[in-house]
Design an enzyme around this catalytic site. Structure first.
Site, PDB file in Angstrom:
ATOM      1  N   VAL A  72       0.899  -1.247   0.042  1.00 53.46           N
ATOM      2  CA  VAL A  72       0.098  -0.058  -0.026  1.00 53.46           C
ATOM      3  C   VAL A  72       0.879   1.158  -0.182  1.00 53.46           C
ATOM      4  CG1 VAL A  72      -1.798   1.360   1.458  1.00 53.46           C
ATOM      5  CG2 VAL A  72      -1.885  -1.278   1.218  1.00 53.46           C
ATOM      6  N   CYS A  73       0.412   2.276  -0.815  1.00 59.14           N
ATOM      7  CA  CYS A  73       1.223   3.153  -0.978  1.00 59.14           C
ATOM      8  C   CYS A  73       2.767   3.354  -1.076  1.00 59.14           C
ATOM      9  CB  CYS A  73       1.075   4.207   0.458  1.00 59.14           C
ATOM     10  SG  CYS A  73       1.367   6.001   0.488  1.00 59.14           S
ATOM     11  N   ALA A  74       3.665   3.724  -0.503  1.00 54.75           N
ATOM     12  CA  ALA A  74       5.048   3.621  -0.886  1.00 54.75           C
ATOM     13  C   ALA A  74       5.671   2.480  -0.405  1.00 54.75           C
ATOM     14  CB  ALA A  74       5.958   4.960  -0.143  1.00 54.75           C
TER      15      ALA A  74
ATOM     16  N   GLY B 149      -3.030   2.360  -3.864  1.00 52.72           N
ATOM     17  CA  GLY B 149      -2.504   3.631  -4.008  1.00 52.72           C
ATOM     18  C   GLY B 149      -2.341   4.256  -2.707  1.00 52.72           C
TER      19      GLY B 149
END
Length: 240
Positions: free
Chosen positions: A103-105, A153
């Site tokens: 998730v995310c970075a 994202g």
């Protein structure tokens, strides 16, 4: 005899953005047979990027073979890109997991461990353009599924992502029931996103994030150099 448990490992680390993984935890922990492993080097409290104290439950050494490996992001991600104990663990756990997820970075940590080369991945919009440095294929979507790689994202996308993972593991009906029980029916008070935000607001956010983004790029470039060096050594050994 078929396996009746689901071993789900979530990486915890100092400076993480906790909602990247606590959102998915809330969903995945409710799956039938789920055994959750909150993973770090030691079982000692860690502090999120905005000051929330969190407690790992399983050390790297004690981690079982996982059905799902999940990695979130946050400012602390950049330090992990130079931490070979973490990257080696993620590489080992991901190599045998049924699903390798982020998730995310968190996708940068997977990529730095060599797990996203040639795979499509979602990422936070501020960092998406950097993901190609490490051989991943950035995709502008809230959830991306590429073979056994599943990614979400930025931050809140982790909840949507978790329902997609739940459906992969246990089917749509189980995922739907959890969604209903959690009353996940989001209605954001504001209609604002990367696509429709005023240019000046996007510019302000990018300017505020510039130091982190520059360090993220540098850490990815260092990880890439290490992977290239390791490949060169391996190729030279194979040629002898």
């Amino acid at each position: 005899m078929s396996k009746t448990t689901l071993d789900i490992g979530i990486l915890f680390f100092p400076g993480m953005t906790q909602l990247d993984v606590t959102g998915p935890f809330e969903v995945l922990a409710r799956l039938p047979g789920a055994r959750m492993h909150l993973l770090w080097k030691t079982i000692e409290p860690i502090t999120s990027d905005v000051g929330l104290t969190l407690m790992p439950t399983t050390t790297f050494a004690d981690c079982p073979q996982l059905d799902v490996l999940c990695v979130g992001g946050g400012p602390g991600q950049t330090a992990l890109m130079d931490d070979m104990e973490v990257l080696d663990f993620v590489a080992r756990a991901g190599a045998s997991a049924r699903y390798v997820t982020s998730v995310c970075a968190g996708c940068f940590i997977l990529a730095g461990a060599g797990l996203l080369d040639g795979y499509k991945s979602a990422c936070h919009w501020l960092s998406r353009d950097q993901l190609g440095i490490l051989g991943a294929i950035p995709v502008k979507e809230r959830i991306v599924v590429d073979r056994n790689r599943i990614s979400g994202g930025g931050v809140t996308a982790g909840i949507d992502f978790a329902f997609a993972v739940a459906a992969e593991l246990c089917g749509d009906e189980v995922a739907k029931r959890i969604q209903l029980f959690l009353e996940y029916d989001p209605k954001p008070p504001f209609d604002i996103s990367e696509d429709n935000a005023p240019a000046e607001v996007l510019a302000e956010i990018r300017a505020a994030a510039r130091p982190l983004l520059e360090e993220r790029r540098r850490s990815s470039e260092r990880a890439l150099a290490r992977m290239r060096d390791a490949k060169a050594v391996a190729d030279a050994g194979a040629a002898q």
